[in-house]
Design a protein around this motif. Structure first.
Motif, PDB file in Angstrom:
ATOM      1  N   ARG A  52       0.813  -1.219   0.000  1.00 36.25           N
ATOM      2  CA  ARG A  52       0.000   0.000   0.000  1.00 36.25           C
ATOM      3  C   ARG A  52       0.846   1.268   0.000  1.00 36.25           C
ATOM      4  NH1 ARG A  52      -4.541  -1.674   4.602  1.00 36.25           N
ATOM      5  NH2 ARG A  52      -5.059  -3.698   3.702  1.00 36.25           N
ATOM      6  N   GLY A  99      -6.225   7.431   6.390  1.00 41.65           N
ATOM      7  CA  GLY A  99      -6.263   5.991   6.634  1.00 41.65           C
ATOM      8  C   GLY A  99      -6.451   5.204   5.361  1.00 41.65           C
ATOM      9  N   TRP A 104      -7.539   1.096   4.544  1.00 43.93           N
ATOM     10  CA  TRP A 104      -7.885  -0.184   5.151  1.00 43.93           C
ATOM     11  C   TRP A 104      -8.746  -1.004   4.201  1.00 43.93           C
ATOM     12  CZ3 TRP A 104     -10.384   4.304   5.717  1.00 43.93           C
ATOM     13  CH2 TRP A 104     -11.770   4.328   5.867  1.00 43.93           C
ATOM     14  N   SER A 137     -17.059  -1.401   7.042  1.00 40.14           N
ATOM     15  CA  SER A 137     -15.640  -1.663   6.797  1.00 40.14           C
ATOM     16  C   SER A 137     -14.882  -1.667   8.121  1.00 40.14           C
ATOM     17  CB  SER A 137     -15.058  -0.616   5.847  1.00 40.14           C
ATOM     18  OG  SER A 137     -15.734  -0.635   4.612  1.00 40.14           O
ATOM     19  N   ASP A 191     -13.863  -4.201  11.820  1.00 42.23           N
ATOM     20  CA  ASP A 191     -13.245  -5.497  12.067  1.00 42.23           C
ATOM     21  C   ASP A 191     -14.149  -6.463  12.824  1.00 42.23           C
ATOM     22  OD1 ASP A 191     -10.179  -5.366  11.233  1.00 42.23           O
ATOM     23  OD2 ASP A 191     -10.764  -3.409  11.991  1.00 42.23           O
ATOM     24  N   ARG A 241     -13.947 -12.620  14.356  1.00 42.27           N
ATOM     25  CA  ARG A 241     -12.764 -11.806  14.629  1.00 42.27           C
ATOM     26  C   ARG A 241     -12.891 -10.973  15.900  1.00 42.27           C
ATOM     27  NH1 ARG A 241     -11.047  -8.684   9.248  1.00 42.27           N
ATOM     28  NH2 ARG A 241      -9.307  -8.097  10.594  1.00 42.27           N
ATOM     29  N   GLY A 285      -4.930   2.275  17.755  1.00 41.93           N
ATOM     30  CA  GLY A 285      -5.469   1.375  16.739  1.00 41.93           C
ATOM     31  C   GLY A 285      -6.768   0.704  17.099  1.00 41.93           C
ATOM     32  N   ARG A 312     -13.125  -0.916  14.880  1.00 43.35           N
ATOM     33  CA  ARG A 312     -12.217  -0.882  13.723  1.00 43.35           C
ATOM     34  C   ARG A 312     -10.788  -0.821  14.258  1.00 43.35           C
ATOM     35  NH1 ARG A 312     -13.608   3.934  10.223  1.00 43.35           N
ATOM     36  NH2 ARG A 312     -15.038   2.510   9.164  1.00 43.35           N
ATOM     37  N   THR A 313      -9.997  -1.796  13.872  1.00 49.58           N
ATOM     38  CA  THR A 313      -8.603  -1.823  14.313  1.00 49.58           C
ATOM     39  C   THR A 313      -7.636  -1.573  13.161  1.00 49.58           C
ATOM     40  OG1 THR A 313      -8.523  -4.231  14.003  1.00 49.58           O
ATOM     41  CG2 THR A 313      -9.143  -3.430  16.182  1.00 49.58           C
ATOM     42  N   ASP A 314      -8.135  -1.576  11.965  1.00 49.14           N
ATOM     43  CA  ASP A 314      -7.309  -1.356  10.776  1.00 49.14           C
ATOM     44  C   ASP A 314      -7.904  -0.207   9.984  1.00 49.14           C
ATOM     45  OD1 ASP A 314      -5.574  -1.538   8.632  1.00 49.14           O
ATOM     46  OD2 ASP A 314      -6.669  -3.170   7.662  1.00 49.14           O
ATOM     47  N   GLY A 315      -7.565   1.014  10.370  1.00 49.44           N
ATOM     48  CA  GLY A 315      -8.132   2.169   9.680  1.00 49.44           C
ATOM     49  C   GLY A 315      -8.307   3.349  10.620  1.00 49.44           C
TER      50      GLY A 315
END
Length: 216
Positions: free
Chosen positions: A57, A74, A76, A114, A116, A135, A158, A177-180
């Protein structure tokens, strides 16, 4: 795979064109652009692109940030298919889900936003988890107190969440949300509207009540 990029850019003619050219140069295929906010000469957009799974990325971010005045908030992954209306599909399934109405909602939230994972716990003791999505961690980090309305918060590095009360069901919903980036106020508003509709569906409260009685 689909990636979602949240970018801030000058709110002036030509800025978005410069961004799309930068994305095209990097090799990204744009599938959707959503304007989250505008004001004080700046705009914040969520842009969904198709990006090869194996491609890093970094070059994508570098290409965007080479555009004057553009910053990337961000990047993700997303499973939400652009150009569709997933809320309507999910609400349709919920109306016939019976005892699984709440589980269907919770399992759908990460895709719709979008995010997690999502989970719901009882108001009396949020540690009593009624249902959690794929997850979700073993220990759900619910807020000490449930806010009176859906509220975005950052619980740590995060880890961004929306905590939302479900008053008729005496439950608290947590979307994480942990990725973004942190959840935007537009996302909070969107979740609020979905929950308002969900809680008016006749079968929801009856189905959840039956499930809680069985689990108790």
């Amino acid at each position: 795979m689909f990636l979602r990029l949240r970018i801030a850019l000058p709110d002036q003619p030509g800025s978005l064109g410069n961004v799309t050219r930068a994305l095209g140069t990097a090799g990204a295929d744009i599938t959707q652009i959503v304007v989250l906010e505008r004001g004080d000469g700046r705009a914040v957009d969520d842009i969904t692109v198709f990006w090869p799974d194996s491609a890093p990325r970094g070059p994508l971010v570098e290409s965007l940030e080479s555009v004057p005045g553009v910053s990337v908030e961000g990047v993700w992954g997303t499973r939400e298919a652009p150009g569709t209306y997933p809320e309507l599909e999910i609400l349709k399934y919920i109306t016939t889900a019976g005892d699984r109405a709440l589980a269907t909602l919770i399992d759908s939230m990460p895709v719709l936003f979008s995010a997690d994972w999502a989970a719901a716990g009882t108001e009396e003791d949020p540690r009593v988890v009624v249902h959690s999505s794929w997850r979700a961690p073993a220990e759900i980090p619910f807020l000490p107190e449930t806010p009176p309305r859906p509220t975005a918060a950052t619980l740590g590095p995060g880890l961004h969440v929306i905590a939302a009360p479900l008053p008729p069901l005496a439950l608290t919903l947590l979307l994480a949300r942990t990725d973004g980036p942190a959840f935007h106020r537009i996302e909070v508003h969107r979740l609020t509207r979905i929950l308002e509709i969900f809680l008016t569906l006749p079968a929801v409260e009856r189905g959840v009540a039956r499930r809680l009685r069985r689990s108790g």
